[in-house]
Write a protein that holds these residues in place. Structure first.
Motif, PDB file in Angstrom:
ATOM      1  N   ALA A   1      11.396  -5.580   4.602  1.00  0.00           N
ATOM      2  CA  ALA A   1      10.961  -5.582   5.731  1.00  0.00           C
ATOM      3  C   ALA A   1      10.457  -6.872   6.482  1.00  0.00           C
ATOM      4  N   ASN A   2       9.975  -7.783   5.683  1.00  0.00           N
ATOM      5  CA  ASN A   2       9.547  -8.978   6.804  1.00  0.00           C
ATOM      6  C   ASN A   2      10.691  -9.812   7.038  1.00  0.00           C
ATOM      7  N   MET A   3      11.828  -9.692   6.583  1.00  0.00           N
ATOM      8  CA  MET A   3      13.035 -10.785   7.196  1.00  0.00           C
ATOM      9  C   MET A   3      13.118 -10.532   8.716  1.00  0.00           C
ATOM     10  N   LYS A   4      12.853  -9.302   9.188  1.00  0.00           N
ATOM     11  CA  LYS A   4      13.168  -9.401  10.688  1.00  0.00           C
ATOM     12  C   LYS A   4      12.079  -8.500  11.371  1.00  0.00           C
ATOM     13  N   ASP A   5      11.467  -8.837  12.563  1.00  0.00           N
ATOM     14  CA  ASP A   5      10.427  -8.128  12.956  1.00  0.00           C
ATOM     15  C   ASP A   5      11.131  -6.984  13.878  1.00  0.00           C
ATOM     16  N   ASP A   6      12.341  -7.287  14.326  1.00  0.00           N
ATOM     17  CA  ASP A   6      12.854  -6.447  15.393  1.00  0.00           C
ATOM     18  C   ASP A   6      14.188  -5.308  14.469  1.00  0.00           C
ATOM     19  N   LYS A   7      13.293  -4.476  13.803  1.00  0.00           N
ATOM     20  CA  LYS A   7      14.144  -3.562  12.895  1.00  0.00           C
ATOM     21  C   LYS A   7      14.498  -2.680  13.841  1.00  0.00           C
ATOM     22  N   LEU A   8      16.012  -2.107  13.502  1.00  0.00           N
ATOM     23  CA  LEU A   8      16.266  -0.787  13.885  1.00  0.00           C
ATOM     24  C   LEU A   8      16.356   0.350  13.043  1.00  0.00           C
ATOM     25  N   LEU A   9      16.960  -0.121  11.872  1.00  0.00           N
ATOM     26  CA  LEU A   9      16.895   1.029  10.670  1.00  0.00           C
ATOM     27  C   LEU A   9      16.301   0.277   9.333  1.00  0.00           C
ATOM     28  N   GLU A  10      15.529   0.865   9.025  1.00  0.00           N
ATOM     29  CA  GLU A  10      14.806   0.447   7.438  1.00  0.00           C
ATOM     30  C   GLU A  10      14.849   1.470   6.292  1.00  0.00           C
ATOM     31  N   ILE A  11      15.563   1.079   5.392  1.00  0.00           N
ATOM     32  CA  ILE A  11      15.663   1.980   4.028  1.00  0.00           C
ATOM     33  C   ILE A  11      14.845   1.422   2.966  1.00  0.00           C
ATOM     34  N   LYS A  12      14.040   2.428   2.765  1.00  0.00           N
ATOM     35  CA  LYS A  12      12.883   2.276   1.665  1.00  0.00           C
ATOM     36  C   LYS A  12      13.250   2.922   0.476  1.00  0.00           C
ATOM     37  N   SER A  13      13.476   2.275  -0.859  1.00  0.00           N
ATOM     38  CA  SER A  13      13.570   2.966  -2.138  1.00  0.00           C
ATOM     39  C   SER A  13      14.393   3.948  -2.036  1.00  0.00           C
ATOM     40  N   LEU A  14      15.450   4.135  -1.342  1.00  0.00           N
ATOM     41  CA  LEU A  14      16.389   5.287  -1.236  1.00  0.00           C
ATOM     42  C   LEU A  14      17.032   5.557  -2.596  1.00  0.00           C
ATOM     43  N   ARG A  15      16.705   6.768  -2.892  1.00  0.00           N
ATOM     44  CA  ARG A  15      17.685   7.475  -4.300  1.00  0.00           C
ATOM     45  C   ARG A  15      18.286   8.610  -3.742  1.00  0.00           C
ATOM     46  N   THR A  16      19.695   8.649  -4.079  1.00  0.00           N
ATOM     47  CA  THR A  16      20.513   9.868  -3.783  1.00  0.00           C
ATOM     48  C   THR A  16      21.081   9.998  -5.058  1.00  0.00           C
ATOM     49  N   HIS A  17      20.599  11.302  -5.933  1.00  0.00           N
ATOM     50  CA  HIS A  17      21.301  11.492  -6.974  1.00  0.00           C
ATOM     51  C   HIS A  17      21.824  12.945  -6.867  1.00  0.00           C
ATOM     52  N   PHE A  18      22.858  13.228  -7.788  1.00  0.00           N
ATOM     53  CA  PHE A  18      23.688  14.435  -7.688  1.00  0.00           C
ATOM     54  C   PHE A  18      23.434  15.224  -8.999  1.00  0.00           C
ATOM     55  N   HIS A  19      23.175  16.650  -8.780  1.00  0.00           N
ATOM     56  CA  HIS A  19      22.891  17.272 -10.058  1.00  0.00           C
ATOM     57  C   HIS A  19      24.334  18.167 -10.397  1.00  0.00           C
ATOM     58  N   THR A  20      24.824  17.530 -11.351  1.00  0.00           N
ATOM     59  CA  THR A  20      26.129  18.477 -11.836  1.00  0.00           C
ATOM     60  C   THR A  20      26.043  18.920 -13.272  1.00  0.00           C
ATOM     61  N   PRO A  21      26.992  19.798 -13.618  1.00  0.00           N
ATOM     62  CA  PRO A  21      26.810  20.367 -14.794  1.00  0.00           C
ATOM     63  C   PRO A  21      26.932  19.527 -16.075  1.00  0.00           C
ATOM     64  N   GLU A  22      27.376  18.178 -15.857  1.00  0.00           N
ATOM     65  CA  GLU A  22      27.486  17.091 -16.911  1.00  0.00           C
ATOM     66  C   GLU A  22      26.156  16.502 -16.845  1.00  0.00           C
ATOM     67  N   GLY A  23      25.337  16.558 -15.904  1.00  0.00           N
ATOM     68  CA  GLY A  23      24.136  15.680 -15.783  1.00  0.00           C
ATOM     69  C   GLY A  23      23.838  15.308 -14.404  1.00  0.00           C
ATOM     70  N   LYS A  24      22.616  14.269 -14.488  1.00  0.00           N
ATOM     71  CA  LYS A  24      22.505  13.835 -12.941  1.00  0.00           C
ATOM     72  C   LYS A  24      23.159  12.483 -12.749  1.00  0.00           C
ATOM     73  N   VAL A  25      23.980  12.399 -11.657  1.00  0.00           N
ATOM     74  CA  VAL A  25      24.716  11.013 -11.064  1.00  0.00           C
ATOM     75  C   VAL A  25      23.683  10.263 -10.422  1.00  0.00           C
ATOM     76  N   ARG A  26      23.275   9.151 -10.779  1.00  0.00           N
ATOM     77  CA  ARG A  26      22.242   8.384  -9.759  1.00  0.00           C
ATOM     78  C   ARG A  26      23.438   7.502  -9.081  1.00  0.00           C
ATOM     79  N   ALA A  27      23.713   7.983  -7.987  1.00  0.00           N
ATOM     80  CA  ALA A  27      24.861   7.271  -7.359  1.00  0.00           C
ATOM     81  C   ALA A  27      24.070   6.132  -6.479  1.00  0.00           C
ATOM     82  N   VAL A  28      23.081   6.359  -5.867  1.00  0.00           N
ATOM     83  CA  VAL A  28      22.117   5.318  -5.280  1.00  0.00           C
ATOM     84  C   VAL A  28      20.820   5.230  -5.853  1.00  0.00           C
ATOM     85  N   ASP A  29      20.207   4.351  -6.277  1.00  0.00           N
ATOM     86  CA  ASP A  29      19.223   4.529  -7.198  1.00  0.00           C
ATOM     87  C   ASP A  29      17.988   3.304  -6.766  1.00  0.00           C
ATOM     88  N   GLY A  30      17.359   3.488  -5.464  1.00  0.00           N
ATOM     89  CA  GLY A  30      16.352   2.415  -5.190  1.00  0.00           C
ATOM     90  C   GLY A  30      16.756   1.356  -4.188  1.00  0.00           C
TER      91      GLY A  30
END
Length: 341
Positions: free
Chosen positions: A8-37
């Motif tokens: 966050a401190n790299m640039k003061d003039d931020k347009l979009l900031e992503i923090k601890s983004l986790r995108t998991h998919f729940h499937t019959p085979e288990g959880k897919v941690r496609a994006v994990d932090g």
């Protein structure tokens, strides 16, 4: 200092900031941690490239920003902060199908999808598909929207735009369809343009022209860009900053010159060594990264690159923190023992 604070401190003039983004998919085979932090900052009027092998989570990150993943099976947590002046909106708190998100998506944040061959609707004219975005997000009349569509086709280098605006996608070549996708993405002068592998389906002979066009239009429209690619040649031509992803995490982030001339993470170094260089690889064995990206169902404990890394690290079974190796250049590796060690 935490990873989020350093990013966050790299640039003061931020347009979009992503923090601890986790995108998991729940499937019959288990959880897919496609994006994990994922932690990432996109400054204003800047091109950021998100690079990595197939399966590293690049496209899932972009679709998470755009709110295009159905929930369920997707489960998205963290923060995606979009800055409008002095205020910020957490996109994950909005209804992806609601009016507020719809006003942002396609208008302020736009996306060029990976395959122009399938992204355009074959039963509507090129003009109608550009006008759809304009009519949805502006107060222009249909006649004014058509003139705007013709102007955009001219800007992206389509010859005879007044004639071709009434033609169908099958009457355009692959490169021209890609130019149409760029026109649709820029139709409402977005503040952020996400380009997901914009040259993948394009003949190599015209890739350079497409990339140069995107760079020129980005500067003209004062648009920030998130370029998603596995082609480091494309990244070198377009990006100001580079984020390297591996198995759902950003493992290195910095200015494009630092990434190319002074890479820190072993994965980034391996990616750069695997690029064939004209005239320099003759008679030498081509360098590759051994193995493949691990199964997201069974992510290694600790350092995620440990199964393919040549460095013998005693701490590999512990998850490394983000460490700032120089101002604005961070990496997620135990080889660099900054203040976090």
């Amino acid at each position: 200092m935490s990873a989020e604070d350093m990013v966050a401190n790299m640039k003061d003039d931020k347009l979009l900031e992503i923090k601890s983004l986790r995108t998991h998919f729940h499937t019959p085979e288990g959880k897919v941690r496609a994006v994990d932090g994922v932690d990432l900052v996109i400054p204003r009027n800047t091109s950021v490239a998100l690079v990595g092998e197939s399966g590293s989570g690049k496209s899932v990150t972009s679709k998470s920003i755009m709110g295009l993943l159905p929930q369920p099976p997707a489960e998205i947590t963290g923060e995606i902060l979009y800055y409008q002046g002095d205020q910020s909106i957490n996109l994950l708190e909005l209804d992806p199908d609601g009016d507020e998100y719809s006003q942002i998506r396609g208008n302020e944040i736009s996306m060029i999808f990976q395959d122009p061959m399938t992204s355009l609707n074959p039963v509507f004219t090129i003009g109608n598909q550009i006008m759809e975005v304009i009519l949805r997000h502006t107060d222009l009349t249909k006649a004014e929207a058509k003139e705007r569509a013709i102007e955009l086709l001219d800007k992206v280098g389509i010859a005879n735009p007044r004639q071709r605006v009434d033609e169908y996608p099958h009457q355009f070549s692959g490169g021209m369809r890609q130019r149409v996708m760029i026109a649709i993405g820029l139709a409402c002068n977005p503040t952020l343009l996400i380009a997901d592998e914009p040259t993948t389906a394009i003949d190599v002979t015209i890739q350079a022209g497409i990339l140069e066009l995107m760079k020129e239009l980005q500067e003209e429209f004062k648009t920030s860009m998130l370029m998603i690619s596995h082609d480091l040649g494309v990244v070198a031509q377009v990006a100001d900053k580079v984020a390297v992803m591996y198995l759902g995490e950003v493992v290195e982030y910095g200015d494009v010159l630092d990434i190319f001339h002074s890479p820190q993470h072993p994965y980034t170094k391996a990616l750069l060594k695997s690029i064939p260089i004209l005239g320099q690889n003759r008679g030498r064995e081509f360098e590759v990264i051994e193995g493949t990206v691990p199964d997201p169902f069974n992510i290694p404990v600790g350092c995620r690159f440990q199964t393919r890394c040549n460095n013998q690290c005693p701490s590999k079974y512990q998850n490394p923190p983000m460490i700032e190796v120089k101002p604005g250049h961070i990496t997620k590796c135990w080889l660099y023992k900054g203040d976090e060690s």
